[in-house]
Design an enzyme around this catalytic site. Structure first.
Site, PDB file in Angstrom:
ATOM      1  N   LYS A   1     -63.770  -8.292  20.951  1.00  0.00           N
ATOM      2  CA  LYS A   1     -62.512  -7.692  20.508  1.00  0.00           C
ATOM      3  C   LYS A   1     -61.922  -8.494  19.346  1.00  0.00           C
ATOM      4  O   LYS A   1     -62.361  -9.619  19.089  1.00  0.00           O
ATOM      5  CB  LYS A   1     -61.548  -7.634  21.691  1.00  0.00           C
ATOM      6  CG  LYS A   1     -61.247  -8.989  22.306  1.00  0.00           C
ATOM      7  CD  LYS A   1     -60.687  -8.863  23.710  1.00  0.00           C
ATOM      8  CE  LYS A   1     -60.312 -10.227  24.252  1.00  0.00           C
ATOM      9  NZ  LYS A   1     -60.017 -10.196  25.690  1.00  0.00           N
TER      10      LYS A   1
ATOM     11  N   ARG B   1     -51.437  -6.786  34.750  1.00  0.00           N
ATOM     12  CA  ARG B   1     -51.362  -6.031  33.494  1.00  0.00           C
ATOM     13  C   ARG B   1     -51.988  -4.671  33.775  1.00  0.00           C
ATOM     14  O   ARG B   1     -51.311  -3.740  34.140  1.00  0.00           O
ATOM     15  CB  ARG B   1     -52.125  -6.767  32.380  1.00  0.00           C
ATOM     16  CG  ARG B   1     -51.310  -7.783  31.637  1.00  0.00           C
ATOM     17  CD  ARG B   1     -52.059  -8.419  30.487  1.00  0.00           C
ATOM     18  NE  ARG B   1     -53.516  -8.337  30.562  1.00  0.00           N
ATOM     19  CZ  ARG B   1     -54.351  -9.021  29.803  1.00  0.00           C
ATOM     20  NH1 ARG B   1     -53.882  -9.859  28.880  1.00  0.00           N
ATOM     21  NH2 ARG B   1     -55.648  -8.893  29.922  1.00  0.00           N
TER      22      ARG B   1
ATOM     23  N   TYR C   1     -41.168 -28.026   2.039  1.00  0.00           N
ATOM     24  CA  TYR C   1     -39.992 -27.270   2.463  1.00  0.00           C
ATOM     25  C   TYR C   1     -39.195 -28.052   3.497  1.00  0.00           C
ATOM     26  O   TYR C   1     -39.767 -28.746   4.341  1.00  0.00           O
ATOM     27  CB  TYR C   1     -40.407 -25.927   3.064  1.00  0.00           C
ATOM     28  CG  TYR C   1     -40.852 -24.926   2.043  1.00  0.00           C
ATOM     29  CD1 TYR C   1     -39.974 -24.445   1.075  1.00  0.00           C
ATOM     30  CD2 TYR C   1     -42.160 -24.438   2.030  1.00  0.00           C
ATOM     31  CE1 TYR C   1     -40.400 -23.514   0.128  1.00  0.00           C
ATOM     32  CE2 TYR C   1     -42.584 -23.516   1.106  1.00  0.00           C
ATOM     33  CZ  TYR C   1     -41.694 -23.054   0.148  1.00  0.00           C
ATOM     34  OH  TYR C   1     -42.113 -22.140  -0.777  1.00  0.00           O
TER      35      TYR C   1
ATOM     36  N   MET D   1     -47.276 -21.404   2.665  1.00  0.00           N
ATOM     37  CA  MET D   1     -48.148 -20.223   2.657  1.00  0.00           C
ATOM     38  C   MET D   1     -49.529 -20.531   2.068  1.00  0.00           C
ATOM     39  O   MET D   1     -50.550 -20.094   2.592  1.00  0.00           O
ATOM     40  CB  MET D   1     -47.490 -19.072   1.892  1.00  0.00           C
ATOM     41  CG  MET D   1     -48.283 -17.776   1.972  1.00  0.00           C
ATOM     42  SD  MET D   1     -47.601 -16.456   0.974  1.00  0.00           S
ATOM     43  CE  MET D   1     -46.154 -16.009   1.907  1.00  0.00           C
TER      44      MET D   1
HETATM   45  C1  LIG Z   1     -60.834 -11.089  26.357  1.00  0.00           C
HETATM   46  C2  LIG Z   1     -61.412 -10.744  27.640  1.00  0.00           C
HETATM   47  C3  LIG Z   1     -62.485 -11.469  28.175  1.00  0.00           C
HETATM   48  C4  LIG Z   1     -63.045 -12.713  27.511  1.00  0.00           C
HETATM   49  O1  LIG Z   1     -62.153 -13.786  27.659  1.00  0.00           O
HETATM   50  P1  LIG Z   1     -62.541 -15.254  27.131  1.00  0.00           P
HETATM   51  O2  LIG Z   1     -61.469 -16.108  27.678  1.00  0.00           O
HETATM   52  O3  LIG Z   1     -62.496 -15.175  25.645  1.00  0.00           O
HETATM   53  O4  LIG Z   1     -63.888 -15.533  27.644  1.00  0.00           O
HETATM   54  C5  LIG Z   1     -63.049 -11.029  29.351  1.00  0.00           C
HETATM   55  N1  LIG Z   1     -62.578  -9.937  29.997  1.00  0.00           N
HETATM   56  C6  LIG Z   1     -61.533  -9.222  29.526  1.00  0.00           C
HETATM   57  C7  LIG Z   1     -61.058  -8.034  30.284  1.00  0.00           C
HETATM   58  C8  LIG Z   1     -60.909  -9.602  28.341  1.00  0.00           C
HETATM   59  O5  LIG Z   1     -59.885  -8.888  27.889  1.00  0.00           O
END
Ligand SMILES: *Cc1c(COP(=O)(O)O)cnc(C)c1O
Length: 363
Positions: free
Chosen positions: A35, A130, A255, A303
């Protein structure tokens, strides 16, 4: 000429890290989590490195469509599920696996029956709160899915661990127990472990594991680096000095005049900033490698630039190489210095950063 800010990707490390996953979970099938543009590394580029993963997974439908349309024929799991008929049509058309986490989705499935079928992953909520069905709902959800004509049987079962990165926290074992209670009487393959589960909780190893961050060579635990776990970081982030200067006592840098010079010193300006994804909240003292040597960041991150104390490197000059994280400087350490986690740093690399692939298969 290399651009001012660039990320080098050591793609061979991806395969090394996948082999480590298989070492930690020898019996399990591997769903490679890709992802958020493969944690900032490039979705298609990383997919190409993982021909032996048993499945790919992404958060959203659009990410899955990109993978499938690029020609990948592996199973692709959409972790976030779907919310409407149009999305379901795409899932069916492209043969994408989908996570089912609420009754609305089952209603859409039953209202739109066509001559196609799909793999589903029934998500159990064991304490993350969730996505997923509670223990009071799971039997009903399972029964509805097993009688849904478009759903391939047996359905797959999964849950997600909330606290697995803390190896002292017994919530993980509770979640695993709850999952087994919820699903023990169902047939179908199970999946519990993320990277922290794979590396830290052998009780979480079931039919499928779901490594994300560890595939990119990074530790899910704040007290350990990927290197200490036998992983190899894929990404390193680089830039160069664009100026060096001397400062008098009492002068300030950057800054908000955040850093005040106490003794006359030499400092350098590096061409990288939060516009590239370097963390805005990295503190004074965060290590930066100039010519391979550690020097401390001073003052605020801006930046396009950061400033570093060159007291230990009087000979450093404009054009000299700088590394912000990588093999010699773990991104885990930089994340700690910026009160964040390595995930945000990897995902946060911006468009301006040029990606340089270091792929021994091509060289
Ligand atoms: C992101 C995610 C993972 C992987 O998590 P890591 O901590 O990066 O290994 C596994 N399962 C689900 C449902 C996720 O959303």
């Amino acid at each position: 000429m290399l651009p001012a800010a660039y990320a080098v990707l050591n793609l061979e490390a991806v395969q090394h890290n996948l082999a480590k996953v298989r070492q930690y979970a020898p019996q399990a099938k591997v769903m490679a989590i890709m992802k958020a543009n493969a944690y900032g590394h490039g979705l298609l580029r990383i997919a190409e490195q993982l021909p032996n993963a048993d499945a790919f997974a992404v958060a959203r439908l659009d990410e899955g469509i990109i993978l499938r349309k690029a020609g990948f024929t592996q199973r692709i799991v959409i972790l976030g599920g779907f919310t409407c008929k149009e999305e379901l049509d795409q899932l069916l058309l492209l043969d994408l696996d989908v996570v089912i986490h609420n009754f609305d989705q089952i209603l859409i499935l039953n209202n739109n029956i066509v001559q196609r079928s799909l793999n589903v992953w029934l998500k159990c909520d064991t304490g993350m709160n969730r996505l997923g069905f509670k223990s009071t709902e799971i039997n009903k959800a399972y029964q509805l899915l097993t009688t849904c004509p478009m759903v391939r049987q047996p359905i797959n079962l999964m849950t997600h661990l909330a606290n697995a990165d803390n190896r002292e926290d017994d919530k993980t074992l509770k979640q695993i127990r709850t999952f087994k209670q919820m699903t023990g009487h169902f047939s179908g393959e199970c999946s519990i472990a993320n990277s922290a589960g794979i590396l830290g909780w052998h009780e979480s190893l079931t039919n499928w594991v779901r490594p994300g961050i560890m595939l990119y060579g990074i530790s899910p635990f704040s007290e350990l680096t990927g290197h200490q776990l036998g992983l190899r970081p894929v990404m390193s982030l680089h830039s160069r000095l664009i100026a060096t200067k001397n400062l008098e006592k009492g002068e300030t840098v950057g800054y908000a005049s955040r850093w005040i010079c106490e003794t006359p010193t030499r400092f350098g300006v590096v061409a990288i900033g939060y516009g590239d994804g370097y963390p805005r909240y990295a503190k004074t003292g965060t290590p930066v490698l100039v010519n391979g040597q550690r020097v401390p960041l001073i003052g605020r991150v801006s930046m396009d630039m950061i400033t570093v104390d060159l007291a230990s490197q009087p000979q450093a000059k404009a054009g000299d190489p700088v590394e912000l994280w990588g093999n010699e400087l773990p991104v885990e350490e930089i994340a700690n210095c910026a009160d964040t986690i390595p995930y945000t740093l990897l995902c946060g690399i911006t468009q301006r950063v040029q990606i340089v692939e270091q792929n021994p298969l091509i060289v």
